[in-house]
Design a protein around this motif. Structure first.
Motif, PDB file in Angstrom:
ATOM      1  N   GLN A 148      50.978  40.162  35.592  1.00 30.55           N
ATOM      2  CA  GLN A 148      51.446  40.519  34.249  1.00 30.55           C
ATOM      3  C   GLN A 148      52.935  40.853  34.236  1.00 30.55           C
ATOM      4  OE1 GLN A 148      49.781  40.850  31.049  1.00 30.55           O
ATOM      5  NE2 GLN A 148      48.435  39.395  32.098  1.00 30.55           N
ATOM      6  N   LEU A 149      53.424  41.439  35.305  1.00 31.28           N
ATOM      7  CA  LEU A 149      54.834  41.825  35.368  1.00 31.28           C
ATOM      8  C   LEU A 149      55.771  40.625  35.487  1.00 31.28           C
ATOM      9  CD1 LEU A 149      54.580  45.040  37.561  1.00 31.28           C
ATOM     10  CD2 LEU A 149      55.329  44.912  35.174  1.00 31.28           C
ATOM     11  N   ARG A 150      55.235  39.444  35.589  1.00 33.57           N
ATOM     12  CA  ARG A 150      56.076  38.251  35.545  1.00 33.57           C
ATOM     13  C   ARG A 150      56.637  38.035  34.147  1.00 33.57           C
ATOM     14  NH1 ARG A 150      51.861  34.079  36.950  1.00 33.57           N
ATOM     15  NH2 ARG A 150      53.485  32.687  36.171  1.00 33.57           N
ATOM     16  N   PHE A 151      56.061  38.684  33.139  1.00 35.64           N
ATOM     17  CA  PHE A 151      56.453  38.450  31.750  1.00 35.64           C
ATOM     18  C   PHE A 151      57.406  39.538  31.272  1.00 35.64           C
ATOM     19  CE2 PHE A 151      52.412  36.351  32.405  1.00 35.64           C
ATOM     20  CZ  PHE A 151      52.611  35.116  31.792  1.00 35.64           C
ATOM     21  N   GLU A 152      58.441  39.115  30.581  1.00 37.80           N
ATOM     22  CA  GLU A 152      59.527  40.022  30.193  1.00 37.80           C
ATOM     23  C   GLU A 152      59.033  41.173  29.336  1.00 37.80           C
ATOM     24  OE1 GLU A 152      63.828  39.891  27.823  1.00 37.80           O
ATOM     25  OE2 GLU A 152      62.702  38.035  28.217  1.00 37.80           O
ATOM     26  N   ARG A 153      58.159  40.896  28.385  1.00 38.07           N
ATOM     27  CA  ARG A 153      57.706  41.961  27.488  1.00 38.07           C
ATOM     28  C   ARG A 153      56.871  42.996  28.233  1.00 38.07           C
ATOM     29  NH1 ARG A 153      55.842  38.274  22.266  1.00 38.07           N
ATOM     30  NH2 ARG A 153      57.886  37.295  21.925  1.00 38.07           N
ATOM     31  N   VAL A 154      56.119  42.556  29.211  1.00 38.63           N
ATOM     32  CA  VAL A 154      55.331  43.504  30.004  1.00 38.63           C
ATOM     33  C   VAL A 154      56.251  44.350  30.869  1.00 38.63           C
ATOM     34  CG1 VAL A 154      53.458  43.754  31.665  1.00 38.63           C
ATOM     35  CG2 VAL A 154      53.360  41.928  29.961  1.00 38.63           C
ATOM     36  N   ARG A 155      57.249  43.718  31.460  1.00 33.57           N
ATOM     37  CA  ARG A 155      58.217  44.491  32.264  1.00 33.57           C
ATOM     38  C   ARG A 155      58.901  45.544  31.403  1.00 33.57           C
ATOM     39  NH1 ARG A 155      59.522  39.343  34.278  1.00 33.57           N
ATOM     40  NH2 ARG A 155      61.479  39.293  33.109  1.00 33.57           N
ATOM     41  N   ALA A 156      59.280  45.170  30.176  1.00 30.59           N
ATOM     42  CA  ALA A 156      59.923  46.134  29.280  1.00 30.59           C
ATOM     43  C   ALA A 156      58.972  47.269  28.930  1.00 30.59           C
ATOM     44  CB  ALA A 156      60.400  45.428  28.016  1.00 30.59           C
ATOM     45  N   ALA A 157      57.715  46.958  28.667  1.00 34.39           N
ATOM     46  CA  ALA A 157      56.729  47.995  28.352  1.00 34.39           C
ATOM     47  C   ALA A 157      56.582  48.970  29.517  1.00 34.39           C
ATOM     48  CB  ALA A 157      55.390  47.355  28.007  1.00 34.39           C
ATOM     49  N   TYR A 158      56.533  48.441  30.721  1.00 39.34           N
ATOM     50  CA  TYR A 158      56.441  49.307  31.900  1.00 39.34           C
ATOM     51  C   TYR A 158      57.693  50.162  32.051  1.00 39.34           C
ATOM     52  CZ  TYR A 158      52.015  48.214  34.160  1.00 39.34           C
ATOM     53  OH  TYR A 158      50.681  48.141  34.472  1.00 39.34           O
ATOM     54  N   MET A 159      58.847  49.574  31.807  1.00 36.22           N
ATOM     55  CA  MET A 159      60.097  50.327  31.951  1.00 36.22           C
ATOM     56  C   MET A 159      60.116  51.518  30.989  1.00 36.22           C
ATOM     57  SD  MET A 159      64.024  48.996  31.494  1.00 36.22           S
ATOM     58  CE  MET A 159      63.818  48.743  29.716  1.00 36.22           C
ATOM     59  N   PHE A 160      59.640  51.315  29.759  1.00 36.93           N
ATOM     60  CA  PHE A 160      59.673  52.377  28.758  1.00 36.93           C
ATOM     61  C   PHE A 160      58.552  53.392  28.928  1.00 36.93           C
ATOM     62  CE2 PHE A 160      62.154  49.225  26.236  1.00 36.93           C
ATOM     63  CZ  PHE A 160      63.272  50.011  25.996  1.00 36.93           C
ATOM     64  N   HIS A 161      57.392  52.973  29.418  1.00 40.50           N
ATOM     65  CA  HIS A 161      56.202  53.819  29.292  1.00 40.50           C
ATOM     66  C   HIS A 161      55.480  54.161  30.592  1.00 40.50           C
ATOM     67  CE1 HIS A 161      56.518  53.474  24.975  1.00 40.50           C
ATOM     68  NE2 HIS A 161      56.476  52.152  25.043  1.00 40.50           N
ATOM     69  N   GLN A 162      55.743  53.486  31.691  1.00 45.08           N
ATOM     70  CA  GLN A 162      54.938  53.732  32.888  1.00 45.08           C
ATOM     71  C   GLN A 162      55.000  55.182  33.336  1.00 45.08           C
ATOM     72  OE1 GLN A 162      56.067  51.564  36.438  1.00 45.08           O
ATOM     73  NE2 GLN A 162      54.070  51.904  37.393  1.00 45.08           N
ATOM     74  N   THR A 163      56.198  55.753  33.418  1.00 42.63           N
ATOM     75  CA  THR A 163      56.330  57.121  33.922  1.00 42.63           C
ATOM     76  C   THR A 163      55.609  58.111  33.023  1.00 42.63           C
ATOM     77  OG1 THR A 163      58.448  56.625  34.987  1.00 42.63           O
ATOM     78  CG2 THR A 163      57.958  58.939  34.533  1.00 42.63           C
ATOM     79  N   SER A 164      55.834  58.010  31.711  1.00 45.15           N
ATOM     80  CA  SER A 164      55.216  58.972  30.792  1.00 45.15           C
ATOM     81  C   SER A 164      53.695  58.806  30.745  1.00 45.15           C
ATOM     82  CB  SER A 164      55.804  58.826  29.386  1.00 45.15           C
ATOM     83  OG  SER A 164      55.559  57.534  28.860  1.00 45.15           O
ATOM     84  N   LEU A 165      53.212  57.582  30.842  1.00 42.50           N
ATOM     85  CA  LEU A 165      51.764  57.378  30.819  1.00 42.50           C
ATOM     86  C   LEU A 165      51.110  57.863  32.108  1.00 42.50           C
ATOM     87  CD1 LEU A 165      51.505  53.905  29.071  1.00 42.50           C
ATOM     88  CD2 LEU A 165      50.911  56.137  28.113  1.00 42.50           C
ATOM     89  N   HIS A 166      51.760  57.657  33.244  1.00 40.84           N
ATOM     90  CA  HIS A 166      51.211  58.190  34.486  1.00 40.84           C
ATOM     91  C   HIS A 166      51.169  59.717  34.432  1.00 40.84           C
ATOM     92  CE1 HIS A 166      51.577  54.565  37.439  1.00 40.84           C
ATOM     93  NE2 HIS A 166      50.962  54.269  36.317  1.00 40.84           N
ATOM     94  N   GLN A 167      52.193  60.332  33.838  1.00 41.94           N
ATOM     95  CA  GLN A 167      52.177  61.786  33.682  1.00 41.94           C
ATOM     96  C   GLN A 167      51.032  62.216  32.769  1.00 41.94           C
ATOM     97  OE1 GLN A 167      56.151  62.462  32.223  1.00 41.94           O
ATOM     98  NE2 GLN A 167      57.043  62.595  34.274  1.00 41.94           N
ATOM     99  N   LEU A 168      50.817  61.469  31.672  1.00 44.41           N
ATOM    100  CA  LEU A 168      49.712  61.766  30.764  1.00 44.41           C
ATOM    101  C   LEU A 168      48.377  61.706  31.491  1.00 44.41           C
ATOM    102  CD1 LEU A 168      48.507  62.091  27.846  1.00 44.41           C
ATOM    103  CD2 LEU A 168      48.545  59.583  27.727  1.00 44.41           C
ATOM    104  N   LEU A 169      48.178  60.672  32.295  1.00 43.38           N
ATOM    105  CA  LEU A 169      46.917  60.538  33.025  1.00 43.38           C
ATOM    106  C   LEU A 169      46.719  61.701  33.984  1.00 43.38           C
ATOM    107  CD1 LEU A 169      46.983  56.694  33.785  1.00 43.38           C
ATOM    108  CD2 LEU A 169      45.623  57.878  32.045  1.00 43.38           C
TER     109      LEU A 169
END
Length: 249
Positions: A33-54
């Protein structure tokens, strides 16, 4: 004959039951999935905060199990999670449905503009959607096919934007978060993410207000699955009986 009927009913319930939480991780799915630009952007914006939420909710990201449910009345999409084999689901996020179409009641044919109602799961990921990112549902399922016409329609998605002709839009910002959570759940080994869609909160009071609706019997078949989750915060085991009604074990 009675034994055969009972065995068939048990098989239907088993086929539609939630998968075991003893799952095999699939990190290659994330990488794909990270091969796709929009997915990479989503991860860049949200991965850290979502992992903290979990982690605040006692869920290790690498053990995430996800569940989504949506309500037409009130226009909300709830995202629930738990750690695999760890009991009850907890509410992680609530998104507002940014657009709706049709009326209360199930989807029965292509072009009716209805958002489906029932018990589904995410069966495909679209990282290059016309609506930013999207997650496809397995509509029509066995219950829909039993009651729908020759062309029940299809291509029902949770997606970005604020427009719809039968899908569930939660804005681009909302779908970016949900997409990352869904990819993380799939990478953690969850093969199918359940999505339950209801017309309203399926309480006895809300059903009583709609006793004259032609959809009442259908809604009553949804109510048992809704109530079981409300009572236990665990996923119900849902099948489809010979008449095409949902049956909760």
């Amino acid at each position: 004959m009675r034994l055969l009927i009972l065995l068939a009913a048990a098989l239907l319930l088993t086929l539609c039951a939630p998968a075991s939480t003893s799952l095999t991780p699939n990190p290659a799915f994330r990488q794909q999935q990270l091969r796709f630009e929009r997915v990479r952007a989503a991860y860049m914006f949200h991965q850290t905060s979502l992992h903290q939420l979990l982690r605040r909710n006692g869920i290790r990201p690498e053990r995430l199990e996800l569940f989504v449910r949506a309500f037409k009345t009130g226009r909300r999409v709830e995202v629930w999670g738990r750690e695999q084999d760890a009991g009850q689901f907890v509410l992680l996020r609530t998104y507002r449905l940014a657009g709706t179409s049709g009326t209360l009641g199930p989807k029965r044919r292509s072009g009716d503009r209805q958002i489906p109602e029932g018990f589904y799961h995410i069966d495909r990921f679209n990282p290059d959607s016309e609506y930013h990112l999207s997650l496809g549902l397995d509509y029509p399922n066995a219950a829909d096919r039993r009651h729908a016409g020759p062309d029940p329609g299809g291509d029902i998605f949770l997606h970005g934007s604020n427009v719809t002709i039968g899908c569930l839009p939660i804005t681009d910002a909302g779908i970016r978060e949900l997409y990352v959570l869904a990819v993380e759940a799939r990478a953690a080994g969850q093969p199918a993410i359940p999505v339950h869609i209801f017309p309203f909160d399926m309480t006895a009071e809300n059903l009583a207000r709609r006793v004259s609706s032609p959809h009442l019997a259908f809604w009553q078949s949804l109510a048992a699955g809704y109530q079981q989750f409300e009572d236990t915060h665990q996923l119900p085991r849902v099948g489809v009986d010979a008449q095409g009604a949902y049956a909760v074990e």
